[in-house]
Design a protein around this motif. Structure first.
Motif, PDB file in Angstrom:
ATOM      1  N   GLU A  81       0.840  -1.208   0.000  1.00  0.00           N
ATOM      2  CA  GLU A  81       0.000   0.000   0.000  1.00  0.00           C
ATOM      3  C   GLU A  81       0.875   1.258   0.000  1.00  0.00           C
ATOM      4  OE1 GLU A  81      -2.836  -3.008   1.788  1.00  0.00           O
ATOM      5  OE2 GLU A  81      -0.691  -2.686   1.692  1.00  0.00           O
TER       6      GLU A  81
ATOM      7  N   LYS B 123       2.399   1.928  -3.357  1.00  0.00           N
ATOM      8  CA  LYS B 123       1.408   2.580  -4.235  1.00  0.00           C
ATOM      9  C   LYS B 123       1.281   4.063  -3.884  1.00  0.00           C
ATOM     10  CE  LYS B 123      -1.792  -1.169  -5.264  1.00  0.00           C
ATOM     11  NZ  LYS B 123      -3.044  -1.729  -4.806  1.00  0.00           N
TER      12      LYS B 123
ATOM     13  N   SER C 127     -10.706  -0.375  -2.052  1.00  0.00           N
ATOM     14  CA  SER C 127      -9.427  -0.857  -1.526  1.00  0.00           C
ATOM     15  C   SER C 127      -9.637  -2.126  -0.700  1.00  0.00           C
ATOM     16  CB  SER C 127      -8.793   0.250  -0.683  1.00  0.00           C
ATOM     17  OG  SER C 127      -7.769  -0.257   0.116  1.00  0.00           O
TER      18      SER C 127
ATOM     19  N   LYS D 193     -13.244   5.038  -2.181  1.00  0.00           N
ATOM     20  CA  LYS D 193     -11.863   4.540  -2.298  1.00  0.00           C
ATOM     21  C   LYS D 193     -11.605   3.450  -1.264  1.00  0.00           C
ATOM     22  CE  LYS D 193      -8.312   7.628  -4.086  1.00  0.00           C
ATOM     23  NZ  LYS D 193      -7.494   8.796  -3.767  1.00  0.00           N
ATOM     24  N   ASP D 194     -12.063   3.689  -0.025  1.00  0.00           N
ATOM     25  CA  ASP D 194     -11.872   2.713   1.065  1.00  0.00           C
ATOM     26  C   ASP D 194     -12.529   1.377   0.727  1.00  0.00           C
ATOM     27  OD1 ASP D 194     -10.508   4.578   2.526  1.00  0.00           O
ATOM     28  OD2 ASP D 194     -12.085   4.938   4.004  1.00  0.00           O
TER      29      ASP D 194
END
Length: 342
Positions: A120, A123, A197, A193-194
């Protein structure tokens, strides 16, 4: 680095840089931004300089180590990564002699557990690489806030999803495991996004063969003709076309129980264990299927395993796709499907 990136060979093409270990004179470290006390920052800089001297920092690949610093915590986990700006990389390939600026980013946390989130953070650095343009003086407007929000943005998404979904997390786990397409509606950018993800982190992407995964995605889309829809317009997300099973409900409970401590590293560990158990179950089922091709008792063992593992619905779909080209195994799967339907 002050040293040349490469030299021109006789035919005009750049020759590769020598692989010798750089001496400490080959580079200098200047501070761009920090929120560490001066003494601790000097110690951290010394640690990074030693790593550079040893040639132990590969561009674009983060490392995690424990560092002793003059701060209350004394020893902390440090993620560090060396990189070049995207536009400078292009220039470097065009003109090999250009002096390309390089950067090292360090994120400090409580312990070496940052290693759990290394991908993560890699990224996260990738996005910084693309947007870092010091000529535009965007250091204060973009870079500093971006660096300061690393923990919130790269480490905490799983925790936020668990707190938002609570018992409904089982549906999210089921969607990730079964490759069900998911649509998020009426959510703010961070929540969407969460969720995405979390789904990517919970899926078996990279753990099952790529061809199998593509076929599974197609099979799930054709079978359902509809995505699972998550509506975030209210205080609690509302789910449509959602599925679940006992396996996902058991693991949801592990997440919800872990929420009391509020430790993001614990959530990540639970997620990894969830995927590991799913892979173990798939491998066990495949082994039983191989045995069942020649043995009726093994076929019964297959059936009992599917009934008791809590995730028979998903496992059967995965092995069906994987064994589509194998006639004997396909026959076993067909019989198992009939048994499970009855």
């Amino acid at each position: 680095r002050c040293s040349q990136q490469g030299t021109d060979s006789g035919d005009g093409s750049p020759s590769s840089a020598t692989a010798e270990t750089p001496s400490s004179e080959d580079f200098s470290l200047s501070l761009l931004d920090t929120n560490l006390p001066a003494e601790a920052e000097t110690e951290l800089r010394s640690f990074i300089a030693k790593r550079l001297t040893k040639g132990a920092l590969f561009a674009g690949m983060g490392n995690v180590a424990t560092v002793g610093l003059s701060i209350p915590e004394s020893k902390v986990g440090c993620y560090y990564c060396r990189f070049q700006q995207e536009n400078h990389l292009e220039m470097a390939t065009l003109e090999s002699e250009i002096n390309v600026p390089e950067y090292v980013v360090c994120f400090l946390g409580g312990s070496e557990k940052e290693d759990t989130f290394r991908l993560e953070l890699d990224k996260y650095i990738q996005s910084l690489k693309i947007n870092l343009d010091l000529e535009q003086k965007n250091l204060e407007t973009y870079v500093n806030p971006y660096l300061r929000s690393w923990f919130e943005n790269a480490i905490c998404p799983i925790q936020r999803v668990v707190q938002l979904f609570q018992e409904k997390l089982a549906f999210l786990l089921h969607a990730a495991l079964s490759y069900t397409p998911v649509e998020v509606k009426n959510a703010d950018e961070r929540t969407e996004k969460d969720i995405n993800s979390f789904l990517a982190g919970a899926s078996l992407q990279g753990l099952v063969q790529e061809g199998t995964m593509t076929s599974l995605c197609i099979a799930m889309t054709e079978e359902q003709h509809k995505s699972m829809i998550i509506d975030c317009s209210g205080p609690q997300p509302q789910l449509n076309n959602a599925g679940s099973n006992r396996f996902c409900e058991d693991w949801m409970q592990a997440f919800v129980n872990g929420a009391e401590g509020g430790n993001p590293f614990l959530f990540r560990q639970i997620l990894e264990n969830f995927k590991l158990k799913a892979i173990q179950d798939i491998n066990n089922l495949k082994r039983f299927i191989r045995q069942a091709e020649m043995n009726h008792y093994a076929l019964f063992k297959c059936y009992m395993f599917l009934k008791n593992c809590g995730s028979g619905d998903i496992l059967l779909k995965i092995v069906k796709v994987e064994h589509a080209e194998m006639p004997e195994a396909r026959n076993v799967v067909t019989v198992l499907e009939e048994f499970m339907r009855e």
